[in-house]
Design a protein around this motif. Structure first.
Motif, PDB file in Angstrom:
ATOM      1  N   MET A 204       1.058   2.223  -6.678  1.00 29.91           N
ATOM      2  CA  MET A 204       0.907   1.698  -5.323  1.00 29.91           C
ATOM      3  C   MET A 204       1.230   0.210  -5.326  1.00 29.91           C
ATOM      4  SD  MET A 204      -2.469   1.587  -2.832  1.00 29.91           S
ATOM      5  CE  MET A 204      -2.404   3.338  -2.449  1.00 29.91           C
TER       6      MET A 204
ATOM      7  N   GLN B  42      -4.939   3.371  -8.003  1.00 34.35           N
ATOM      8  CA  GLN B  42      -5.011   3.507  -6.546  1.00 34.35           C
ATOM      9  C   GLN B  42      -4.304   4.767  -6.039  1.00 34.35           C
ATOM     10  OE1 GLN B  42      -4.518   0.758  -8.159  1.00 34.35           O
ATOM     11  NE2 GLN B  42      -5.947  -0.770  -7.403  1.00 34.35           N
ATOM     12  N   THR B  43      -3.486   5.368  -6.879  1.00 36.33           N
ATOM     13  CA  THR B  43      -2.806   6.607  -6.471  1.00 36.33           C
ATOM     14  C   THR B  43      -3.709   7.825  -6.677  1.00 36.33           C
ATOM     15  OG1 THR B  43      -1.815   6.898  -8.669  1.00 36.33           O
ATOM     16  CG2 THR B  43      -0.569   5.616  -7.061  1.00 36.33           C
TER      17      THR B  43
ATOM     18  N   ASN C 197       0.802  -1.232   0.000  1.00 38.51           N
ATOM     19  CA  ASN C 197       0.000   0.000   0.000  1.00 38.51           C
ATOM     20  C   ASN C 197       0.834   1.282   0.000  1.00 38.51           C
ATOM     21  OD1 ASN C 197      -2.395  -1.539   0.091  1.00 38.51           O
ATOM     22  ND2 ASN C 197      -2.229  -1.700   2.325  1.00 38.51           N
ATOM     23  N   SER C 198       2.155   1.136  -0.119  1.00 38.51           N
ATOM     24  CA  SER C 198       2.995   2.334  -0.218  1.00 38.51           C
ATOM     25  C   SER C 198       3.025   2.805  -1.676  1.00 38.51           C
ATOM     26  CB  SER C 198       4.418   2.049   0.274  1.00 38.51           C
ATOM     27  OG  SER C 198       5.021   1.021  -0.501  1.00 38.51           O
ATOM     28  N   VAL C 199       3.201   4.100  -1.871  1.00 36.71           N
ATOM     29  CA  VAL C 199       3.203   4.699  -3.211  1.00 36.71           C
ATOM     30  C   VAL C 199       4.636   5.087  -3.583  1.00 36.71           C
ATOM     31  CG1 VAL C 199       2.352   6.590  -4.643  1.00 36.71           C
ATOM     32  CG2 VAL C 199       0.845   5.523  -2.952  1.00 36.71           C
TER      33      VAL C 199
END
Length: 561
Positions: free
Chosen positions: A336, A353-354, A282-284
């Protein structure tokens, strides 16, 4: 006595000379150079025979003869005597005979022979094997095609006899076989000194689409494109050039085929060892698009680490669109991390998702009842699709087009590209659906018209049209139709012509349908209801009163009021 002895001695000498065999024509004999004149050597082969041989026959191709008076040589006796009374001699034929004897022994023993390339012929070259001329095919000159054979001309070097036929005078030799044998020995020696996992230096010898061949000092190893770097390499020439010295690791050695597999990336740390730490779920992160396929796009997060953005994770709104229309190669994008599989070395990424879900944004900024404006993007059999902000669409169902017209008729009033206004009636974020209504822009005239009217109510209508099947009436601007069978209780009175346009008619409400926006009316039902009410108030026919009496009383009662 003296004369007799002299004759006996002469006879003995003569007999002795007859006993000595005269050399046969076509044989090799020894002779002595007694003079050199006019470019020829005069050779005494004995038996009171002398002959002449050109000096060039005693020299190798391209060299000068070093023959001198007094030298002993072997020559070929072609004929014992020519028209000048001299023996016909040949040094070349003598050398050829010597050479053939020697070459036949070498061919039988599969030994190498020495020779020199001295001429070019169709399909190859001619080789002097010390007196015998052999053919060297072009394919047998070297292990690789030779563009310029100039440096090989006149050079003494070994050859392998492939085929020979003395009767036809044919000899075929190979230089390539010698090189391959030497190369095989050298390869075996080099390979014997190598071990898997060893780090060595090599020189890039050749580059292909699938990799590069690296010379390890007499033996070539294949450095495959996938083993050059942890990152994606489209072509080896991106990071290598011919003649470059590189440090490689021996990955695998096949002792039977002498094939060596090499790697460069193995000498570097594996970036996948720290992927989960650097790129948590879940990190971008910012990455670069390296490749685009029909099913998605590959994005490089760092050198050696690529992830796939599946086409379904590329856009909230652009469905069934080729990834190449959303991103381009070398473009930098924010993605992401959705999933990591270190065992399979796979990272699933998301592009959409970003960005915020446009349906969520729309629901927040356009609550139910909000008026919007948009362009008609598409017209279908069940409604209109209206283009909204952020590339999303809303749908106006047929039933929401007009209060007064049927949906199938109302949709004919619209064309693709028209700009229309509508009211938001529902937003379903999960299903990504937005429901709109055009008719909600105006008040519902039907609801206003029938406000307070219920089933069983009696209302006063105005006749607006007379038809064979009944009459059309109007109530508060709303049109309704009373069928012939509902015009009266008595069958004889069910005649539309007994009414006139403009007449006021009381009718009983039999149905209120908001969907079809219709009132069901019946004069017959009103009369029947009134009759029942009169019977209840003023008696019944069972007590002896007639129906006329009862109705008369009811009418009188109403007049008294």
């Amino acid at each position: 006595m003296c004369a007799k002895a002299t004759m006996e001695e002469f006879e003995a000498l003569l007999n002795e000379s007859f006993e000595i065999d005269t050399p046969e024509e076509g044989s090799v004999v020894k002779g002595k150079v007694i003079a050199i004149e006019a470019g020829q050597a005069i050779i005494d082969v004995g038996y009171k025979m002398e002959g002449r041989v050109d000096l060039k026959e005693f020299a190798n191709p391209g060299e000068q003869s070093e023959l001198a008076v007094g030298d002993e040589v072997e020559v070929y006796l072609d004929r014992v005597e020519n028209i000048r009374g001299e023996a016909v001699l040949s040094r070349e034929k003598a050398r050829r005979e010597e050479a053939w004897d020697r070459l036949e022994k070498a061919y039988a023993a599969e030994e190498r022979v020495e020779g020199a390339i001295f001429g070019r012929v169709k399909g190859g070259f001619t080789v002097d094997l010390g007196g015998a001329v052999a053919f060297l095919p072009g394919s047998q000159v070297d292990v690789r095609p030779v563009r310029d054979a100039g440096p090989l001309m006149g050079l003494k070097q070994p050859f392998q006899i492939l085929k020979m036929d003395r009767r036809r005078g044919n000899i075929v030799v190979s230089r390539r076989a010698i090189l391959e044998e030497s190369r095989a020995e050298q390869r075996a020696e080099v390979i014997g000194n190598l071990s898997e996992g060893q780090t060595v230096d090599g020189v890039v010898k050749n580059i292909t689409e699938y990799g590069a061949f690296v010379d390890l000092g007499g033996v070539d190893g294949l450095l495959h494109v996938t083993d050059m770097a942890w990152r994606r390499v489209n072509h080896p020439n991106e990071i290598l050039s011919i003649g470059e010295t590189v440090k490689v690791q021996v990955i695998k050695i096949n002792k039977e085929t002498h094939r060596i597999s090499l790697g460069m990336k193995q000498l570097q740390s594996d970036p996948w060892d720290t992927v989960e730490e650097k790129f948590p779920l879940n990190s971008v992160h910012k990455g670069r698009v390296t490749n685009i396929t029909d099913y998605g796009a590959f994005v490089e997060l760092e050198a050696g680490v690529e992830g796939l953005v599946h086409v379904s994770e590329m856009s909230w709104t652009k469905k069934n669109v080729h990834p190449g229309k959303i991103v381009s190669t070398s473009q930098e994008v924010d993605v992401m991390v959705l999933e990591i599989d270190t065992a399979k070395r796979r990272v699933s990424l998301g592009l959409k998702q970003t960005m915020r879900n446009p349906w969520e944004v729309f629901a927040e900024t356009h609550p139910v009842g909000t008026q919007i404006e948009g362009e008609v993007k598409n017209i279908t059999e069940f409604g209109l699709f209206i283009g909204l902000e952020n590339d999303i669409d809303g749908m106006v169902h047929l039933s929401d087009l007009s209060w007064d017209q049927r949906g199938e008729d109302a949709i004919q009033n619209y064309r693709k590209g028209d700009v229309v206004k509508a009211v938001v009636t529902e937003v379903d974020v999960e299903k990504e659906r937005i429901s709109l209504s055009i008719k909600a822009l105006d008040a519902d005239t039907f609801s206003d018209a029938v406000d307070g009217v219920k089933r069983g109510s009696v209302i006063t209508t105005t006749v607006t049209a007379i038809e064979d099947g009944g009459i059309e009436v109007e109530y508060n601007g709303m049109k309704s139709f009373i069928r012939r069978s509902d015009l009266a209780r008595d069958r004889a009175d069910q005649r539309p012509e007994r009414f006139q346009v403009g007449d006021h008619v009381d009718a009983r409400v039999t149905n209120v349908d908001p969907k079809t926006r219709r009132l069901g009316l019946s004069i017959k039902a009103r009369e029947i209801a009134e009759e029942k009410e009169a019977v209840q108030q003023y008696g019944s026919s069972d007590s002896g009163a007639s129906l006329g009496d009862i109705l008369g009383a009811a009418l009188k009662g109403s007049d008294d009021k």
